[in-house]
Write an enzyme that holds these catalytic residues in place. Structure first.
Site, PDB file in Angstrom:
ATOM      1  N   ASP A  76       0.962  -0.939  -0.055  1.00 17.40           N
ATOM      2  CA  ASP A  76       0.089  -0.133  -0.164  1.00 17.40           C
ATOM      3  C   ASP A  76       0.925   1.102  -0.073  1.00 17.40           C
ATOM      4  O   ASP A  76       0.437   2.202  -0.589  1.00 17.40           O
ATOM      5  CB  ASP A  76      -0.985   0.087   1.171  1.00 17.40           C
ATOM      6  CG  ASP A  76      -2.019  -0.992   0.876  1.00 17.40           C
ATOM      7  OD1 ASP A  76      -1.709  -2.503   1.290  1.00 17.40           O
ATOM      8  OD2 ASP A  76      -3.069  -0.552   0.200  1.00 17.40           O
TER       9      ASP A  76
HETATM   10  C1  LIG Z   1      -2.154  -4.525  -5.464  1.00 13.90           C
HETATM   11  S1  LIG Z   1      -2.891  -4.390  -4.240  1.00 13.90           S
HETATM   12  C2  LIG Z   1      -1.901  -3.963  -2.815  1.00 13.90           C
HETATM   13  C3  LIG Z   1      -2.334  -3.635  -1.515  1.00 13.90           C
HETATM   14  O1  LIG Z   1      -3.318  -2.828  -1.681  1.00 13.90           O
HETATM   15  C4  LIG Z   1      -3.089  -5.118  -1.047  1.00 13.90           C
HETATM   16  O2  LIG Z   1      -2.013  -5.905  -0.561  1.00 13.90           O
HETATM   17  C5  LIG Z   1      -3.870  -4.520   0.262  1.00 13.90           C
HETATM   18  O3  LIG Z   1      -3.367  -4.593   1.309  1.00 13.90           O
HETATM   19  C6  LIG Z   1      -5.169  -4.003   0.116  1.00 13.90           C
HETATM   20  O4  LIG Z   1      -5.772  -3.704   1.200  1.00 13.90           O
HETATM   21  P1  LIG Z   1      -7.292  -3.386   1.291  1.00 13.90           P
HETATM   22  O5  LIG Z   1      -7.656  -2.968   2.622  1.00 13.90           O
HETATM   23  O6  LIG Z   1      -8.036  -4.677   0.899  1.00 13.90           O
HETATM   24  O7  LIG Z   1      -7.385  -2.372   0.251  1.00 13.90           O
END
Ligand SMILES: CSC[C@@H](O)[C@@H](O)C(=O)COP(=O)(O)O
Length: 361
Positions: free
Chosen positions: A246
């Site tokens: 993220d």
């Molecule tokens: C290519 S998506 C990478 C990250 O965003 C993913 O691993 C993640 O942590 C997503 O978290 P989320 O809370 O479902 O948005």
């Protein structure tokens, strides 16, 4: 079954409601920035790249039908609405970087005397719309670079067993995926023996979304609960862990879905290489280390309930951070569309990021 998280045609934006998957495939129309903010905040669309693309496209939908008196007025509105979209979820950096790039673009266009109001709007909208195709191309490059890097560490033509976390696939991006893109590439090269995907409590992105994508693509896979990671490393001869991001800080510390950090600790203990696969739009060189990354905390209900069904004892208090930070020292490397970087090499990305402005056409 569908794997298209984002549908955008003729200025009509729809997102697949990921809260309903895998039971139902239902698209929701996003009519503008207010809707964009809500679907991101409620996690009907999620995953760092998809958040940024949907946020920016929601602005494109709104701008398309609006009339402006001047370029300055349009620039002002773009800036305000992008900053509002950035506030929808704080940890993933992709929306923030896209907003900064687009605000810069709007500033440049508004100051250029050779560009009319109509041209400014057309150029701005085209730049946003190009994000969809660029993200898919970047993910395919990540997939190929990551697969080659992993294969360079295995002997002969042996097959790989990969462990992954959360959902980083077509549903988290414009298509193909990042960590799941690496898995797709290994599978396409016929070098993948098996994937283990974690359930990813509390929101079950692994069980609901990654498992859905793996079944769809007929990739050999097994679902495990998060507390089985150590056991799987001990008993299933894992070749590598590959996860998404993220936000990657300048020193390589990486914020990703809660539970990633403990997987990296366990990988170190078991001698399994741990990789992060992420586009440059997830790398935040302005943040020196993971200590500076704001970690989103989500409502208790996401832990205490599955759907409408309460699973936790009434009255208990909860702590629900959506992400954790994996220290760079536990990361073998970061796989980007521009190549493979050890954490300490990330600073050289500055040049790539400047020559390859994330959202500019
Ligand atoms: C290519 S998506 C990478 C990250 O965003 C993913 O691993 C993640 O942590 C997503 O978290 P989320 O809370 O479902 O948005």
């Amino acid at each position: 079954m569908t794997l298209r998280a984002i549908r955008y045609e003729n200025s009509n934006l729809e997102i697949l409601d990921q809260l309903l998957l895998p039971a139902q495939s239902k698209y929701i129309q996003v009519k503008g920035v207010e809707d964009g903010w809500k679907v991101i905040n409620k996690m009907q669309v999620r995953g760092a790249p998809a958040i940024a693309i949907v946020g920016c496209l929601s602005l494109a939908v709104e701008l398309r039908n609006e009339k402006f008196d001047s370029k300055q007025q349009m620039r002002h509105e773009i800036e305000g609405k992008l900053n509002y979209l950035v506030s929808s979820r704080p940890t993933a950096v992709n929306m923030k970087i896209a907003a900064e790039d687009l605000i810069d673009l709007a500033n440049q266009l508004s100051k250029d005397p050779n560009i009319t109001l109509e041209d400014m709007k057309a150029r701005f909208l085209q730049t946003v719309e190009d994000m969809l195709t660029k993200d898919i191309a970047d993910n395919k490059a990540i997939g190929e670079i990551g697969a080659k890097e992993i294969l360079s560490r295995v002997s002969g033509d042996s097959l790989c067993r990969i462990l992954t976390h959360c959902n980083t696939g077509s549903l988290a991006t414009a298509g193909y995926g990042t960590a799941l893109g690496v898995i797709r590439s290994l599978h396409a090269m016929k070098r993948l023996e098996h994937v283990y995907c974690t359930e990813t409590r509390p929101y079950n992105q692994g069980a609901r979304l990654t498992a859905y994508e793996l079944v769809h693509d007929k990739i050999p896979a097994t679902l495990i609960v998060d507390s089985m990671v150590a056991a799987v490393m001990k008993h299933r001869n894992i070749t590598a862990v590959v996860v998404g991001a993220d936000r990657v800080a300048a020193n390589g510390d990486t914020a990703n879905k809660i539970g990633t950090y403990q997987m990296a600790v366990l990988a170190k203990y078991h001698g399994v290489p741990f990789f992060v696969a992420a586009p440059l739009t997830s790398v935040d060189l302005k943040v020196p280390s993971g200590d500076h990354i704001i970690i989103e905390e989500r409502p208790d209900r996401e832990m205490t309930h599955i759907g409408e069904h309460r699973i936790a004892a009434k009255g208990v208090t909860c702590w629900n951070p959506a992400f954790d930070v994996t220290p760079a020292s536990l990361i073998a490397g970061i796989i980007t569309e521009k190549g493979f970087f050890r954490p300490e090499q990330l600073k050289t990305l500055n040049d790539c990021q400047q020559t390859n402005n994330h959202t500019s056409s």
